[in-house]
Write a protein that holds these residues in place. Structure first.
Motif, PDB file in Angstrom:
ATOM      1  N   THR A  49       0.834  -1.548   0.106  1.00 14.89           N
ATOM      2  CA  THR A  49       0.159   0.135   0.115  1.00 14.89           C
ATOM      3  C   THR A  49       0.912   0.957   0.078  1.00 14.89           C
ATOM      4  OG1 THR A  49       0.402   0.035   2.639  1.00 14.89           O
ATOM      5  CG2 THR A  49      -1.878  -1.186   1.433  1.00 14.89           C
ATOM      6  N   GLN A  76       0.872   3.379   2.314  1.00 15.72           N
ATOM      7  CA  GLN A  76       1.403   3.901   3.596  1.00 15.72           C
ATOM      8  C   GLN A  76       3.302   2.712   4.039  1.00 15.72           C
ATOM      9  OE1 GLN A  76       0.628   5.374   5.617  1.00 15.72           O
ATOM     10  NE2 GLN A  76      -0.839   6.751   4.574  1.00 15.72           N
ATOM     11  N   ALA A  81       5.494   4.127   2.511  1.00 17.53           N
ATOM     12  CA  ALA A  81       6.126   5.508   3.163  1.00 17.53           C
ATOM     13  C   ALA A  81       7.182   4.842   4.324  1.00 17.53           C
ATOM     14  CB  ALA A  81       4.789   6.380   2.664  1.00 17.53           C
ATOM     15  N   ARG A  82       6.231   4.097   4.960  1.00 18.05           N
ATOM     16  CA  ARG A  82       6.945   3.644   5.977  1.00 18.05           C
ATOM     17  C   ARG A  82       8.583   3.190   5.426  1.00 18.05           C
ATOM     18  NH1 ARG A  82       2.098   1.796   7.733  1.00 18.05           N
ATOM     19  NH2 ARG A  82       2.312  -0.325   7.048  1.00 18.05           N
ATOM     20  N   SER A  94      10.962   5.459   4.968  1.00 21.72           N
ATOM     21  CA  SER A  94      11.288   6.835   6.417  1.00 21.72           C
ATOM     22  C   SER A  94      12.350   5.765   6.349  1.00 21.72           C
ATOM     23  CB  SER A  94      10.053   6.826   7.352  1.00 21.72           C
ATOM     24  OG  SER A  94       8.431   6.937   6.996  1.00 21.72           O
ATOM     25  N   HIS A 136       4.120  10.126   4.438  1.00 20.52           N
ATOM     26  CA  HIS A 136       3.123   9.743   5.387  1.00 20.52           C
ATOM     27  C   HIS A 136       1.968  10.486   5.173  1.00 20.52           C
ATOM     28  CE1 HIS A 136       0.053   7.904   8.302  1.00 20.52           C
ATOM     29  NE2 HIS A 136      -0.157   9.480   9.235  1.00 20.52           N
ATOM     30  N   SER A 137       2.004  11.930   4.604  1.00 18.19           N
ATOM     31  CA  SER A 137       1.052  12.928   4.174  1.00 18.19           C
ATOM     32  C   SER A 137       0.775  12.303   2.637  1.00 18.19           C
ATOM     33  CB  SER A 137       1.780  13.900   4.674  1.00 18.19           C
ATOM     34  OG  SER A 137       1.390  14.214   5.833  1.00 18.19           O
ATOM     35  N   ALA A 183       1.201   9.474   1.411  1.00 20.77           N
ATOM     36  CA  ALA A 183       0.486   8.353   0.945  1.00 20.77           C
ATOM     37  C   ALA A 183      -0.739   8.984   1.432  1.00 20.77           C
ATOM     38  CB  ALA A 183       1.305   7.550   2.587  1.00 20.77           C
ATOM     39  N   THR A 184      -1.088   9.463   2.437  1.00 18.38           N
ATOM     40  CA  THR A 184      -2.409  10.275   3.018  1.00 18.38           C
ATOM     41  C   THR A 184      -3.575  10.147   2.283  1.00 18.38           C
ATOM     42  OG1 THR A 184      -1.772  10.026   4.964  1.00 18.38           O
ATOM     43  CG2 THR A 184      -3.949  11.277   5.076  1.00 18.38           C
ATOM     44  N   ASP A 194      -4.274   7.731  -1.120  1.00 20.74           N
ATOM     45  CA  ASP A 194      -5.131   7.135  -0.178  1.00 20.74           C
ATOM     46  C   ASP A 194      -7.049   7.812  -0.496  1.00 20.74           C
ATOM     47  OD1 ASP A 194      -3.932   5.292   0.342  1.00 20.74           O
ATOM     48  OD2 ASP A 194      -3.298   5.514   2.214  1.00 20.74           O
TER      49      ASP A 194
END
Length: 218
Positions: A152, A154, A157-158, A161, A172-173, A175-176, A179
């Motif tokens: 996904t 997120q 993104a993880r 990071s 994270h922002s 990826a948000t 989504d």
């Protein structure tokens, strides 16, 4: 007398027996079973090779020969590893892999260009989706991440990071934002696209080390 005569007829003399044997051996089935020159060569090579591992008749030559062969093989492997490094899937294959739910073989540069075109047309939803895909593709092309199939936004993104700890919140922002448009059908806008694009640009310009701590834009 009759028996002796019959025996003389049935038993051939030496020359006749030799001719019969030659005729028999010349038949196709016997010729097919005769070893060819390649068979003899292969047998000789195999005998030589396995003879290296035996000491019979070779004295101290066999152990030396085996040692030289092992050294050559190990050296060749080390040279290959030094030149080519760890085997990796080619970038063209990775680009063709499924990413964020779609099969898309475009490069990061191509995805960025399409995102910019959508942004100029005020298609903010399409621009946000494409720009995050460009960010993810760029990380794959740089060998920074290797997302599992079906990863996904997120998850990507993880993983990113870890290589860019200073970008954790911004990734994270991003990826948000992806989504929200892709799965929640929430409309995006110019501000959301600008923030995501700046994150993509800053990540692209940063070396993936623990020392990377970029400034967060206002």
């Amino acid at each position: 007398m009759n028996l002796l005569f019959a025996t003389d007829v049935l038993v051939p003399d030496g020359d006749e027996a030799r001719e019969r044997a030659q005729d028999e051996l010349s038949r196709a089935e016997y010729q097919a079973a005769t070893p060819t020159w390649f068979d003899r060569l292969a047998a000789d090579v195999a005998e030589w090779f396995f003879g290296l591992f035996r000491g019979d008749g070779a004295g101290a030559v066999a152990p030396v020969a085996v040692t030289i062969i092992v050294i050559i093989i190990v050296a060749a492997l080390l040279v290959a590893l030094a030149i080519w490094g760890r085997p990796r899937a080619s970038r063209s294959v990775r680009r063709r892999a499924e990413l964020l739910g779609e099969q898309d073989d475009r490069t990061a540069a191509q995805l960025r260009a399409e995102a910019e075109r959508r942004a100029k047309a005020h298609d903010w939803d399409g621009a946000v989706v494409l720009r995050f895909r460009a960010l993810a593709r760029s990380l794959i092309e740089r060998d920074v991440i290797e997302p599992a199939p079906g990863a996904t936004a997120q998850a990507i993104a993880r993983e990113a990071s870890v290589a860019f700890p200073g970008f954790g919140d911004r990734l994270h922002s991003a990826a948000t934002a992806f989504d929200a448009v892709r799965y929640l059908d929430r409309p995006s806008d110019a501000t959301a696209y600008r923030v995501l694009a700046e994150t993509d640009d800053d990540v692209r310009a940063t070396t993936p080390t623990d020392a990377a701590t970029p400034a967060v834009p206002a």
